[in-house]
Design a protein around this motif. Sequence first.
Motif, PDB file in Angstrom:
ATOM      1  N   TRP A 141     -58.706 -33.883  16.894  1.00  0.00           N
ATOM      2  CA  TRP A 141     -57.516 -33.171  17.379  1.00  0.00           C
ATOM      3  C   TRP A 141     -56.671 -32.644  16.215  1.00  0.00           C
ATOM      4  O   TRP A 141     -55.956 -31.657  16.377  1.00  0.00           O
ATOM      5  CB  TRP A 141     -56.726 -33.971  18.409  1.00  0.00           C
ATOM      6  N   THR A 146     -54.388 -29.506  17.708  1.00  0.00           N
ATOM      7  CA  THR A 146     -54.067 -29.759  19.108  1.00  0.00           C
ATOM      8  C   THR A 146     -53.323 -31.087  19.256  1.00  0.00           C
ATOM      9  O   THR A 146     -53.958 -32.145  19.342  1.00  0.00           O
ATOM     10  CB  THR A 146     -55.377 -29.802  19.938  1.00  0.00           C
ATOM     11  N   PRO A 147     -51.977 -31.056  19.263  1.00  0.00           N
ATOM     12  CA  PRO A 147     -51.239 -32.308  19.527  1.00  0.00           C
ATOM     13  C   PRO A 147     -51.716 -32.860  20.866  1.00  0.00           C
ATOM     14  O   PRO A 147     -51.779 -32.128  21.845  1.00  0.00           O
ATOM     15  CB  PRO A 147     -49.782 -31.841  19.600  1.00  0.00           C
ATOM     16  N   ILE A 148     -52.066 -34.138  20.914  1.00  0.00           N
ATOM     17  CA  ILE A 148     -52.776 -34.619  22.109  1.00  0.00           C
ATOM     18  C   ILE A 148     -51.858 -35.279  23.127  1.00  0.00           C
ATOM     19  O   ILE A 148     -51.966 -35.004  24.318  1.00  0.00           O
ATOM     20  CB  ILE A 148     -53.964 -35.546  21.724  1.00  0.00           C
ATOM     21  N   ALA A 149     -50.950 -36.183  22.699  1.00  0.00           N
ATOM     22  CA  ALA A 149     -50.154 -36.930  23.679  1.00  0.00           C
ATOM     23  C   ALA A 149     -48.691 -36.961  23.258  1.00  0.00           C
ATOM     24  O   ALA A 149     -48.375 -37.135  22.077  1.00  0.00           O
ATOM     25  CB  ALA A 149     -50.694 -38.356  23.822  1.00  0.00           C
ATOM     26  N   HIS A 150     -47.798 -36.776  24.238  1.00  0.00           N
ATOM     27  CA  HIS A 150     -46.369 -36.612  24.008  1.00  0.00           C
ATOM     28  C   HIS A 150     -45.579 -37.585  24.870  1.00  0.00           C
ATOM     29  O   HIS A 150     -45.948 -37.827  26.021  1.00  0.00           O
ATOM     30  CB  HIS A 150     -45.924 -35.202  24.406  1.00  0.00           C
ATOM     31  N   GLY A 151     -44.458 -38.061  24.348  1.00  0.00           N
ATOM     32  CA  GLY A 151     -43.506 -38.820  25.153  1.00  0.00           C
ATOM     33  C   GLY A 151     -44.158 -39.902  25.995  1.00  0.00           C
ATOM     34  O   GLY A 151     -44.737 -40.841  25.470  1.00  0.00           O
ATOM     35  N   ASP A 152     -44.069 -39.771  27.306  1.00  0.00           N
ATOM     36  CA  ASP A 152     -44.626 -40.771  28.212  1.00  0.00           C
ATOM     37  C   ASP A 152     -45.988 -40.376  28.771  1.00  0.00           C
ATOM     38  O   ASP A 152     -46.413 -40.873  29.821  1.00  0.00           O
ATOM     39  CB  ASP A 152     -43.651 -41.040  29.365  1.00  0.00           C
ATOM     40  N   ASP A 153     -46.698 -39.501  28.080  1.00  0.00           N
ATOM     41  CA  ASP A 153     -48.033 -39.108  28.543  1.00  0.00           C
ATOM     42  C   ASP A 153     -48.955 -40.325  28.659  1.00  0.00           C
ATOM     43  O   ASP A 153     -48.969 -41.185  27.788  1.00  0.00           O
ATOM     44  CB  ASP A 153     -48.704 -38.155  27.528  1.00  0.00           C
ATOM     45  N   VAL A 154     -49.744 -40.349  29.720  1.00  0.00           N
ATOM     46  CA  VAL A 154     -50.876 -41.271  29.799  1.00  0.00           C
ATOM     47  C   VAL A 154     -52.078 -40.563  29.173  1.00  0.00           C
ATOM     48  O   VAL A 154     -52.415 -39.449  29.565  1.00  0.00           O
ATOM     49  CB  VAL A 154     -51.206 -41.645  31.263  1.00  0.00           C
ATOM     50  N   LEU A 155     -52.679 -41.201  28.179  1.00  0.00           N
ATOM     51  CA  LEU A 155     -53.864 -40.643  27.519  1.00  0.00           C
ATOM     52  C   LEU A 155     -55.085 -41.461  27.906  1.00  0.00           C
ATOM     53  O   LEU A 155     -55.066 -42.692  27.775  1.00  0.00           O
ATOM     54  CB  LEU A 155     -53.693 -40.703  25.995  1.00  0.00           C
ATOM     55  N   SER A 156     -56.137 -40.799  28.382  1.00  0.00           N
ATOM     56  CA  SER A 156     -57.366 -41.526  28.717  1.00  0.00           C
ATOM     57  C   SER A 156     -58.535 -41.029  27.891  1.00  0.00           C
ATOM     58  O   SER A 156     -58.706 -39.829  27.712  1.00  0.00           O
ATOM     59  CB  SER A 156     -57.696 -41.397  30.207  1.00  0.00           C
ATOM     60  N   ARG A 237     -48.702 -32.665  28.077  1.00  0.00           N
ATOM     61  CA  ARG A 237     -47.403 -32.087  27.745  1.00  0.00           C
ATOM     62  C   ARG A 237     -46.488 -32.309  28.941  1.00  0.00           C
ATOM     63  O   ARG A 237     -46.376 -31.481  29.807  1.00  0.00           O
ATOM     64  CB  ARG A 237     -47.525 -30.592  27.437  1.00  0.00           C
ATOM     65  N   HIS A 239     -43.143 -33.048  28.749  1.00  0.00           N
ATOM     66  CA  HIS A 239     -41.815 -32.470  28.551  1.00  0.00           C
ATOM     67  C   HIS A 239     -41.899 -31.457  27.420  1.00  0.00           C
ATOM     68  O   HIS A 239     -42.253 -31.821  26.308  1.00  0.00           O
ATOM     69  CB  HIS A 239     -40.816 -33.554  28.131  1.00  0.00           C
TER      70      HIS A 239
ATOM     71  N   PHE B 110     -50.402 -36.662  15.586  1.00  0.00           N
ATOM     72  CA  PHE B 110     -50.585 -35.912  16.838  1.00  0.00           C
ATOM     73  C   PHE B 110     -50.741 -36.826  18.050  1.00  0.00           C
ATOM     74  O   PHE B 110     -51.087 -36.380  19.143  1.00  0.00           O
ATOM     75  CB  PHE B 110     -51.771 -34.961  16.710  1.00  0.00           C
ATOM     76  N   MET B 116     -45.063 -33.262  16.125  1.00  0.00           N
ATOM     77  CA  MET B 116     -45.696 -32.281  17.009  1.00  0.00           C
ATOM     78  C   MET B 116     -44.706 -31.195  17.430  1.00  0.00           C
ATOM     79  O   MET B 116     -45.082 -30.040  17.602  1.00  0.00           O
ATOM     80  CB  MET B 116     -46.243 -32.976  18.262  1.00  0.00           C
ATOM     81  N   TYR B 117     -43.427 -31.586  17.585  1.00  0.00           N
ATOM     82  CA  TYR B 117     -42.425 -30.618  18.051  1.00  0.00           C
ATOM     83  C   TYR B 117     -42.048 -29.620  16.956  1.00  0.00           C
ATOM     84  O   TYR B 117     -41.641 -28.504  17.240  1.00  0.00           O
ATOM     85  CB  TYR B 117     -41.203 -31.359  18.601  1.00  0.00           C
ATOM     86  N   LEU B 155     -60.894 -45.977  28.292  1.00  0.00           N
ATOM     87  CA  LEU B 155     -59.723 -46.553  27.626  1.00  0.00           C
ATOM     88  C   LEU B 155     -58.502 -45.720  27.981  1.00  0.00           C
ATOM     89  O   LEU B 155     -58.525 -44.497  27.829  1.00  0.00           O
ATOM     90  CB  LEU B 155     -59.911 -46.531  26.103  1.00  0.00           C
ATOM     91  N   SER B 156     -57.435 -46.372  28.470  1.00  0.00           N
ATOM     92  CA  SER B 156     -56.211 -45.624  28.771  1.00  0.00           C
ATOM     93  C   SER B 156     -55.043 -46.149  27.946  1.00  0.00           C
ATOM     94  O   SER B 156     -54.883 -47.354  27.789  1.00  0.00           O
ATOM     95  CB  SER B 156     -55.869 -45.715  30.258  1.00  0.00           C
ATOM     96  N   VAL B 157     -54.271 -45.227  27.422  1.00  0.00           N
ATOM     97  CA  VAL B 157     -53.040 -45.560  26.717  1.00  0.00           C
ATOM     98  C   VAL B 157     -51.896 -45.281  27.688  1.00  0.00           C
ATOM     99  O   VAL B 157     -51.724 -44.145  28.136  1.00  0.00           O
ATOM    100  CB  VAL B 157     -52.878 -44.732  25.434  1.00  0.00           C
ATOM    101  N   PRO B 159     -47.796 -45.829  28.984  1.00  0.00           N
ATOM    102  CA  PRO B 159     -46.436 -46.223  28.631  1.00  0.00           C
ATOM    103  C   PRO B 159     -45.938 -47.302  29.587  1.00  0.00           C
ATOM    104  O   PRO B 159     -46.114 -47.180  30.812  1.00  0.00           O
ATOM    105  CB  PRO B 159     -45.638 -44.927  28.804  1.00  0.00           C
ATOM    106  N   LYS B 181     -44.541 -49.083  24.486  1.00  0.00           N
ATOM    107  CA  LYS B 181     -43.151 -49.037  24.966  1.00  0.00           C
ATOM    108  C   LYS B 181     -42.849 -50.242  25.860  1.00  0.00           C
ATOM    109  O   LYS B 181     -42.593 -50.098  27.061  1.00  0.00           O
ATOM    110  CB  LYS B 181     -42.870 -47.729  25.723  1.00  0.00           C
TER     111      LYS B 181
END
Lengths: 241, 241
Positions: A141, A146-156, A237, A239, B110, B116-117, B155-157, B159, B181
């Motif tokens: 990434w 490509t920024p992948i995860a932001h703030g409270d994003d759930v990343l899988s 994304r 927010h 990222f 990222m912002y 795998l999930s990340v 919040p 968090k």
Amino acid sequence: MQGRLFILGLGPGDPELMTLKAARILREARHVAFFAKAGRMGHARGIVADLLSPTAEELRFEYPFTTEVALEHPSYAARMGEFYARCAATLATRMDAGQNIALLCEGDAFLYGSAMYLFDRLRDEYTVEIIPGVAGMSGCWSRAQTPIAHGDDVLSVLPGTLDAASLLARLQRCDAAVIMKIGRNLPKIRAVLEQAGLLSRAVYVERGSMEGERIMPLAALADASAPYFAMVLVPGRQHNR
Amino acid sequence: MQGRLFILGLGPGDPELMTLKAARILREARHVAFFAKAGRMGHARGIVADLLSPTAEELRFEYPFTTEVALEHPSYAARMGEFYARCAATLATRMDAGQNIALLCEGDAFLYGSAMYLFDRLRDEYTVEIIPGVAGMSGCWSRAQTPIAHGDDVLSVLPGTLDAASLLARLQRCDAAVIMKIGRNLPKIRAVLEQAGLLSRAVYVERGSMEGERIMPLAALADASAPYFAMVLVPGRQHNR
């Protein structure tokens, strides 16, 4: 004195993406071990080619098979288990003789790495230190900008081997995703992303941070299949800021 | 000549977990920028304390608020957006004057990073290079000696701020999880993991790879709350080998 095992995460491929700590341990290492496919140098061994002492002893652990036995076949787990047990026994004999060993791993060793199976077998009787590495997906990434995860994003992180319905259900419950193990699963993955309304956001990365790197919007990729170690990134994304 | 921006992921906290590439760029850097909370040195700035040239110019970007404005409040996004725009404008002015700038980031830039912002605002007009770093979560699961994801594990990340029902639904659709968090969400997280039958597997990590590190089974943690940057690890294991 019993020797110790150092499990070194070496990053996504570019030797300069190794950590200072891994490089220090490697320069001092008298004995290094690594996994390799038959007929190949081994990805992790390739990363350290310029750093390794020419007098270091190399323990090459060659996988008994790669694609010849399907993951689902009953003999797969048993035969891989025997292989990992043999590798662990080799390391144990060395450590009993007082040798410290550096086990080389691409990416981060505890994120989908073969080294975990040796760790499981050795952790109770030997001192093992894990040196984390830059994950392969971080390399991808970053190169793809490509920024992948932001703030409270759930990343899988999802294997492309999942069936279409499972893949869709998981994509619908996350904000950002990394899909690994592409290979022949590419048409299915593309169709599921389209169904989930995510195809326009998806980025395809092949050999990220290595020679022969290819990065493009997945929607622009005409290929019917891809290398197994390619990745698809779906940036989140929640927010805009 | 327009200057360039280098976004440096610096790893989880131990300076030796920085990459060789980040260390090289940092030693040569004449101008470094970093985020910091009011009254604090800044986590990323702390990581590089011993590597930074004493003559390097430091651009400190201090967050306008941290917990005083809730994430859900309408003014949060707007005020953070103004802050990031000011930071980006500062970097743009420097690059227009031909300066190269190293933007310091803890972990991997990222993956949930403030950088990222700024990248979003600068990428179209300036050359930006992203140097991936060891993610904070990799540092945690390595220190906790907890292999996190195996074979075809999802795998999930997640919040810890998700409501209980959402957290449960997501935990039920993955094999391995990292919950971030934590803070005041700890009792809810513990209850949901118990409901999902995962509490016995969960590992609590506070300040992983840093001074004051605490690692223990989550079930053994009596605390009613935890630092915001603590993590809970739920290792996967689809196939025992």
